[in-house]
Design a protein around this motif. Sequence first.
Motif, mmCIF file in Angstrom:
data_model
loop_
_atom_site.group_PDB
_atom_site.id
_atom_site.type_symbol
_atom_site.label_atom_id
_atom_site.label_comp_id
_atom_site.label_asym_id
_atom_site.label_seq_id
_atom_site.Cartn_x
_atom_site.Cartn_y
_atom_site.Cartn_z
ATOM 1 N N PRO A 194 2.564 -0.871 -5.883
ATOM 2 C CA PRO A 194 1.428 -0.801 -4.966
ATOM 3 C C PRO A 194 0.152 -1.379 -5.564
ATOM 4 O O PRO A 194 -0.129 -1.241 -6.754
ATOM 5 N N SER A 195 -0.628 -2.024 -4.700
ATOM 6 C CA SER A 195 -1.971 -2.462 -5.088
ATOM 7 C C SER A 195 -2.953 -1.292 -5.045
ATOM 8 O O SER A 195 -3.899 -1.234 -5.836
ATOM 9 N N PHE A 196 -2.722 -0.386 -4.091
ATOM 10 C CA PHE A 196 -3.553 0.801 -3.914
ATOM 11 C C PHE A 196 -2.672 1.938 -3.431
ATOM 12 O O PHE A 196 -1.594 1.705 -2.870
ATOM 13 N N ALA A 197 -3.144 3.170 -3.635
ATOM 14 C CA ALA A 197 -2.393 4.337 -3.184
ATOM 15 C C ALA A 197 -3.304 5.287 -2.428
ATOM 16 O O ALA A 197 -4.448 5.526 -2.823
ATOM 17 N N LEU A 198 -2.766 5.833 -1.346
ATOM 18 C CA LEU A 198 -3.441 6.844 -0.536
ATOM 19 C C LEU A 198 -2.606 8.116 -0.602
ATOM 20 O O LEU A 198 -1.444 8.127 -0.176
ATOM 21 N N VAL A 199 -3.163 9.166 -1.159
ATOM 22 C CA VAL A 199 -2.473 10.450 -1.297
ATOM 23 C C VAL A 199 -3.011 11.405 -0.240
ATOM 24 O O VAL A 199 -4.226 11.515 -0.053
ATOM 25 N N ALA A 200 -2.097 12.088 0.447
ATOM 26 C CA ALA A 200 -2.487 12.997 1.534
ATOM 27 C C ALA A 200 -2.621 14.420 1.026
ATOM 28 O O ALA A 200 -1.701 14.957 0.408
ATOM 29 N N GLU A 201 -3.780 15.002 1.264
ATOM 30 C CA GLU A 201 -4.053 16.414 1.041
ATOM 31 C C GLU A 201 -5.106 16.829 2.060
ATOM 32 O O GLU A 201 -5.789 15.969 2.633
ATOM 33 N N LEU B 281 0.857 -1.177 0.000
ATOM 34 C CA LEU B 281 0.000 0.000 0.000
ATOM 35 C C LEU B 281 0.894 1.228 0.000
ATOM 36 O O LEU B 281 1.770 1.363 0.854
ATOM 37 N N LEU B 282 0.702 2.100 -0.971
ATOM 38 C CA LEU B 282 1.485 3.334 -1.075
ATOM 39 C C LEU B 282 0.796 4.450 -0.309
ATOM 40 O O LEU B 282 -0.393 4.715 -0.507
ATOM 41 N N TRP B 283 1.564 5.128 0.556
ATOM 42 C CA TRP B 283 1.131 6.366 1.195
ATOM 43 C C TRP B 283 1.982 7.484 0.632
ATOM 44 O O TRP B 283 3.200 7.505 0.851
ATOM 45 N N GLU B 284 1.374 8.430 -0.068
ATOM 46 C CA GLU B 284 2.130 9.502 -0.725
ATOM 47 C C GLU B 284 1.759 10.858 -0.125
ATOM 48 O O GLU B 284 0.586 11.156 0.091
#
Length: 421
Positions: free
Chosen positions: A195-202, A74-77
């Motif tokens: 990554p299977s999924f990505a979560l981008v922080a804003e 899981l990507l956290w960007e």
Amino acid sequence: MPRNVVELLCDLIASPSVNPRLAPPGSVGAGEQQVTDWLCRFAADAGWRWGLQPVEPGRSNFFALVPGGRGDTLLWEVHQDTVSVQGMTVEPFQGKVRDGRVYGRGACDVKGSMAAMLAALVRTSALPVAERPNILLACSVNEECGFSGARAMAELWRGDHASVAGPEASEMPALAPPGEGGGELSLSEIAALRPSFALVAEPTELHVVVAHRGVARWQCTVHGRAAHSSRPEEGANAIYAMAGVVRLIEQFHRETLAARPADPWCGASTACVTTFHGGTGPNTIPDLAVVDVDRRLCPDETPEAAYRELVTWLDEQAALGECRLEHHAPWMQSRGLHFAANREWAEHLAAVTRTVGVDSRLIGVPYGTNAASIAAAGIPTAVLGPGSIAQAHTVDEWIAVDQLELAAEIYYRIACGADVA
């Protein structure tokens, strides 16, 4: 080393990272290097494996790995750079805490989210790996003025990673056993952790952004002919000609774009002029005028087509006399984020967020994020973070402490695979 989310945020604010394009030449705090160095020290102290991806001279994406037991990733960007501090009414780099808020440049956009992610990962890495994914934290450069950091990382996960990651791909190291930290992650290993999924922080107020608009930005220059201001008829006034171009761009926005159907998630497309520069002195007919054009796109539009359409229309409509209009290539462009490929993942994130008592909804927004670049690599991506976009880029930028604490708990539950049934 501080672990409290507010302490982490204050440390990050105290490490200036103004995007170089938005900082005066030679100014203190230009570029992301201080934050990158801070992240490297933090990861080393936490025992995480970490690595850097050079993107531009002196500007590198940062990666850190918190390994899980499932094998998927899981990507956290979250981006490192901020906007300018010009005109701020609070101290930009001190991280003052007052009345339940943290003040400073980047507090809301987006170091608050970065601090919440770090706090969550510290908690996560102290637990047995069990049945949770690898968490790959990616802190990108140049989000505010080009998305080049996000594009560079997305290229690692396009197609065959060996063709992207370079010679070291043939010597790809194995993942360190769970619980063993230290050392660096190579680009080839990061590429292998697709990554299977990505979560981008804003700053989304803890709602989940499933769609947003794209953007194309470029400059137009009008070339005229200089003359003494006492004899204006001998010159070709570039400012007069550019004023006509500006009015045409406004007309294009009000008539052409406004007549088109709006996107149900993100609203209508827009076009506007955001800067105007011209002239060399008060007694000289200006021979040059330059504007910045900002064209916001619905998710179904491409920046290339949007650029061509507007510059062609201007060339057809503009009456410039002896002046000449030049269109420069876009210096920033990105497609929007489309809900179709990301909705299922976004619904999961909203469900996790609701487990802490937040009425999280799926929304669309008019601004752009790094999510579009990551989604373009075929990775389902959504945007979730504390704070409100209304506080981003402001002269007294702040974020509420309760939002920070909620975000840290939400990210922790996402990392641990919270039960949302």
